[in-house]
Design a protein around this motif. Structure first.
Motif, mmCIF file in Angstrom:
data_model
loop_
_atom_site.group_PDB
_atom_site.id
_atom_site.type_symbol
_atom_site.label_atom_id
_atom_site.label_comp_id
_atom_site.label_asym_id
_atom_site.label_seq_id
_atom_site.Cartn_x
_atom_site.Cartn_y
_atom_site.Cartn_z
ATOM 1 N N VAL A 81 0.857 -1.192 0.000
ATOM 2 C CA VAL A 81 0.000 0.000 0.000
ATOM 3 C C VAL A 81 0.888 1.235 0.000
ATOM 4 C CG1 VAL A 81 -1.749 1.271 1.294
ATOM 5 C CG2 VAL A 81 -1.871 -1.220 1.160
ATOM 6 N N ARG A 82 0.752 2.070 -1.019
ATOM 7 C CA ARG A 82 1.591 3.259 -1.177
ATOM 8 C C ARG A 82 0.733 4.522 -1.209
ATOM 9 N NH1 ARG A 82 4.685 -0.245 -0.386
ATOM 10 N NH2 ARG A 82 6.470 -0.978 -1.611
ATOM 11 N N PRO A 83 1.252 5.625 -0.640
ATOM 12 C CA PRO A 83 0.500 6.884 -0.687
ATOM 13 C C PRO A 83 0.125 7.275 -2.111
ATOM 14 C CG PRO A 83 2.343 7.080 0.824
ATOM 15 C CD PRO A 83 2.512 5.762 0.125
ATOM 16 N N TYR A 84 -1.087 7.771 -2.275
ATOM 17 C CA TYR A 84 -1.655 8.300 -3.523
ATOM 18 C C TYR A 84 -2.054 7.211 -4.516
ATOM 19 C CZ TYR A 84 0.551 12.515 -1.649
ATOM 20 O OH TYR A 84 0.956 13.542 -0.829
ATOM 21 N N ASN A 85 -1.784 5.936 -4.217
ATOM 22 C CA ASN A 85 -2.140 4.877 -5.161
ATOM 23 C C ASN A 85 -3.546 4.350 -4.882
ATOM 24 O OD1 ASN A 85 0.436 5.177 -6.089
ATOM 25 N ND2 ASN A 85 1.071 3.073 -5.785
ATOM 26 N N PRO A 86 -4.341 4.073 -5.917
ATOM 27 C CA PRO A 86 -5.630 3.402 -5.722
ATOM 28 C C PRO A 86 -5.387 1.893 -5.610
ATOM 29 C CG PRO A 86 -5.546 4.705 -7.776
ATOM 30 C CD PRO A 86 -4.144 4.496 -7.308
ATOM 31 N N VAL A 87 -5.958 1.258 -4.593
ATOM 32 C CA VAL A 87 -5.644 -0.153 -4.332
ATOM 33 C C VAL A 87 -6.906 -0.968 -4.084
ATOM 34 C CG1 VAL A 87 -3.374 0.399 -3.365
ATOM 35 C CG2 VAL A 87 -5.358 0.208 -1.837
ATOM 36 N N VAL A 88 -6.739 -2.286 -4.240
ATOM 37 C CA VAL A 88 -7.729 -3.268 -3.803
ATOM 38 C C VAL A 88 -6.988 -4.205 -2.864
ATOM 39 C CG1 VAL A 88 -9.340 -5.064 -4.491
ATOM 40 C CG2 VAL A 88 -8.922 -3.121 -6.024
ATOM 41 N N LEU A 89 -7.479 -4.340 -1.628
ATOM 42 C CA LEU A 89 -6.763 -5.108 -0.607
ATOM 43 C C LEU A 89 -7.747 -5.971 0.174
ATOM 44 C CD1 LEU A 89 -4.119 -5.684 0.992
ATOM 45 C CD2 LEU A 89 -4.722 -3.718 2.440
ATOM 46 N N ARG A 147 -12.871 -7.096 1.414
ATOM 47 C CA ARG A 147 -11.988 -6.567 0.378
ATOM 48 C C ARG A 147 -12.300 -5.081 0.247
ATOM 49 N NH1 ARG A 147 -13.196 -9.895 -3.847
ATOM 50 N NH2 ARG A 147 -11.577 -11.386 -3.185
ATOM 51 N N VAL A 148 -11.295 -4.242 0.431
ATOM 52 C CA VAL A 148 -11.504 -2.792 0.384
ATOM 53 C C VAL A 148 -10.941 -2.237 -0.919
ATOM 54 C CG1 VAL A 148 -11.511 -2.562 2.890
ATOM 55 C CG2 VAL A 148 -9.362 -2.271 1.648
ATOM 56 N N TYR A 149 -11.603 -1.212 -1.419
ATOM 57 C CA TYR A 149 -11.217 -0.540 -2.657
ATOM 58 C C TYR A 149 -11.107 0.951 -2.352
ATOM 59 C CZ TYR A 149 -13.480 -4.718 -4.779
ATOM 60 O OH TYR A 149 -13.874 -5.989 -5.125
ATOM 61 N N GLY A 150 -9.986 1.578 -2.720
ATOM 62 C CA GLY A 150 -9.901 3.007 -2.480
ATOM 63 C C GLY A 150 -8.529 3.591 -2.700
ATOM 64 N N GLY A 151 -8.456 4.904 -2.593
ATOM 65 C CA GLY A 151 -7.203 5.630 -2.741
ATOM 66 C C GLY A 151 -6.514 5.801 -1.407
ATOM 67 N N VAL A 152 -5.193 5.838 -1.442
ATOM 68 C CA VAL A 152 -4.404 5.868 -0.212
ATOM 69 C C VAL A 152 -3.982 7.292 0.122
ATOM 70 C CG1 VAL A 152 -2.371 4.978 0.954
ATOM 71 C CG2 VAL A 152 -3.567 3.550 -0.719
ATOM 72 N N ARG A 153 -4.397 7.746 1.285
ATOM 73 C CA ARG A 153 -3.987 9.058 1.782
ATOM 74 C C ARG A 153 -2.723 8.892 2.615
ATOM 75 N NH1 ARG A 153 -7.543 11.497 6.340
ATOM 76 N NH2 ARG A 153 -6.058 10.231 7.529
ATOM 77 N N PRO A 154 -1.709 9.710 2.378
ATOM 78 C CA PRO A 154 -0.456 9.560 3.130
ATOM 79 C C PRO A 154 -0.630 9.978 4.583
ATOM 80 C CG PRO A 154 -0.391 11.560 1.828
ATOM 81 C CD PRO A 154 -1.652 10.842 1.429
ATOM 82 N N PRO A 155 0.302 9.597 5.462
ATOM 83 C CA PRO A 155 0.241 10.060 6.851
ATOM 84 C C PRO A 155 0.322 11.582 6.909
ATOM 85 C CG PRO A 155 1.875 8.313 6.581
ATOM 86 C CD PRO A 155 1.470 8.727 5.210
#
Length: 440
Positions: free
Chosen positions: A265-273, A324-332
């Motif tokens: 999981v990386r900041p600003y990347n859209p992910v499915v986890l 299963r979650v879908y979404g964009g990653v907000r950084p700390p």
């Protein structure tokens, strides 16, 4: 000869619209005698990058001509960008890229990365130089990234269409004069071939934007015929300057990339986890709902207040649920950890849940009370006391059902695939263009 002309990063939160420049350019190119080989492509890029303006959309016009018209086409595009882009906005850095010939495979791969992650300008510049593209970048030239990505995304996978209408200049910034009842009638008549015309929870009309940009309304659908039919049903009480049908990756989930665990999981990347709920959801000030997800490491997931009733589903989660979650990653930031901002939630397995209750009295059946730390439980009704009794686990009825949950349309991103589109995916490029696909 085949040409692919990409444009990006011309608008701002104040005004402007890259699709409007594309609409003007369609007219200019037709005057030059070109033959369009595809509808104008509207390519939504990674919606999580911090420097985006509104919808982070780039466009590409694909056409043929018997002669080399690259210089003239590029000149027309640059002139329109110079006339209509918001150069006073610090976050507006337009880019124009013109490629002659078939779209190279490394352009296509580059485009996928721009839609799903964050890339550097130097990578775009390297590819532009490698393939001999003509390119013009303004200010910090970041728009070249999106312009090249628009060239590379040929929309051979799932895609949808959007008919965009534009206002005359003197009406921009004024309330949009679109008859709401006609939109409701259009929605009833064209579903499921059009989507996200209005929000079912609030009744809010969604085809009209709210800003001062030149768009009057946009209708999204499965085919050019469907959006054109819907367009004819919408009643407006102001002059329409022009309209164009775009082919687009909107409503396709093309930005979401599956990752295997929390380490990816990386900041600003859209992910499915996929993972296991690691704690009870909690509601924080503002009405946002947060819960921890265990997936080879713990990552926070958030359903924000604008997602409305979607938060009620998130509140029903319990430790042990597999989701299963879908979404964009907000950084700390501001002392908060890295967080997945939920666009969708899929409940894969509902676990058994329990709550701890005080034991019942074996003598009278009443509910016992704690007698104090280390002093066991006592019954206030009959006086029975026990040092050995402990709290008991009581099963909790779970109302949550397995399945896919998505926020209401008003809270969905451009790229989010609505529930009604599942099973309606399509692929390939059009053999011919529907007529009419633009006006004038």
């Amino acid at each position: 000869m085949e040409f692919h002309l990409g444009i990006d990063d011309t608008d701002s939160l104040r005004f402007g619209c890259t699709t409007y420049i594309a609409a003007l350019l369609v007219e200019k190119l037709l005057e030059m005698g070109v033959e369009f080989i595809d509808y104008p492509n509207l390519v939504r890029l990674n919606p999580n990058v911090p420097w985006k303006t509104r919808g982070n959309g780039a466009v590409c016009l694909r056409f043929r001509h018997g002669e080399d018209v690259s210089e003239e086409a590029l000149e027309e595009a640059v002139e329109l960008v110079e006339e209509h882009a918001d150069f006073e906005c610090a976050n507006t850095n337009p880019g124009v890229v013109l490629h002659t010939g078939r779209v190279p495979q490394d352009f296509k791969m580059f485009s996928k990365r721009v839609i799903r992650s964050v890339v550097e300008l130097r990578e775009a510049e390297r590819l532009i130089h490698k393939h001999g593209c003509s390119a013009v970048g303004f200010k910090n030239r970041r728009g070249l990234i999106g312009a090249l990505a628009a060239v590379g995304e040929t929309l051979e996978g799932d895609h949808t269409y959007e008919l965009l209408t534009y206002r005359v200049r003197e009406n921009r910034g004024k309330p949009r004069m679109v008859d709401p009842e006609s939109v409701r009638e259009m929605d009833r008549a064209t579903r499921p071939m059009t989507f996200n015309n209005l929000d079912p929870e609030t009744g809010r009309i969604l085809i009209t934007p709210r800003g001062a940009d030149p768009v009057l309304y946009g209708i999204r659908g499965e085919t050019p015929e469907a959006v054109y039919k819907a367009h004819l049903m919408v009643r407006v009480y102001e002059e329409v300057e022009r309209w164009v049908i775009f082919r687009t990756n909107q409503g396709t989930d093309s930005h979401l990339k599956p990752v295997k665990d929390a380490s990816e999981v990386r900041p600003y990347n859209p992910v499915v986890l996929e993972g296991r709920v690691a704690g009870w959801p909690r509601t924080i000030p503002g009405g946002h709902v947060i819960f921890p997800l265990e997936a080879g490491g713990v990552v926070e997931c958030a359903a924000y207040e604008p997602t409305g009733s979607f938060r009620d589903v998130v509140r029903m989660l319990a430790p042990g649920d597999v989701v299963r979650v879908y979404g964009g990653v907000r950084p700390p930031e501001n002392g908060l950890p890295m967080t997945i901002n939920l666009e969708k939630l899929e409940v894969l397995r509902v676990s058994e849940a329990y709550r701890l209750e005080n034991p019942t009295c074996p003598s009278c059946g009443g509910r016992m009370k704690s007698a104090g730390r280390g002093r066991g439980f006592a019954c206030r009704r009959c006086g029975f006391h026990s040092l050995t009794m402990t709290k008991v686990r009581v099963p909790v009825e779970r109302k949550l059902k397995e399945g896919l949950y998505i926020p209401p349309p008003r809270a969905q991103r451009h790229l989010t695939k609505p529930l009604q589109r599942y099973g309606m995916e399509k692929s390939g490029k059009p053999d011919r263009l529907f007529n009419p696909w633009h006006w004038p």
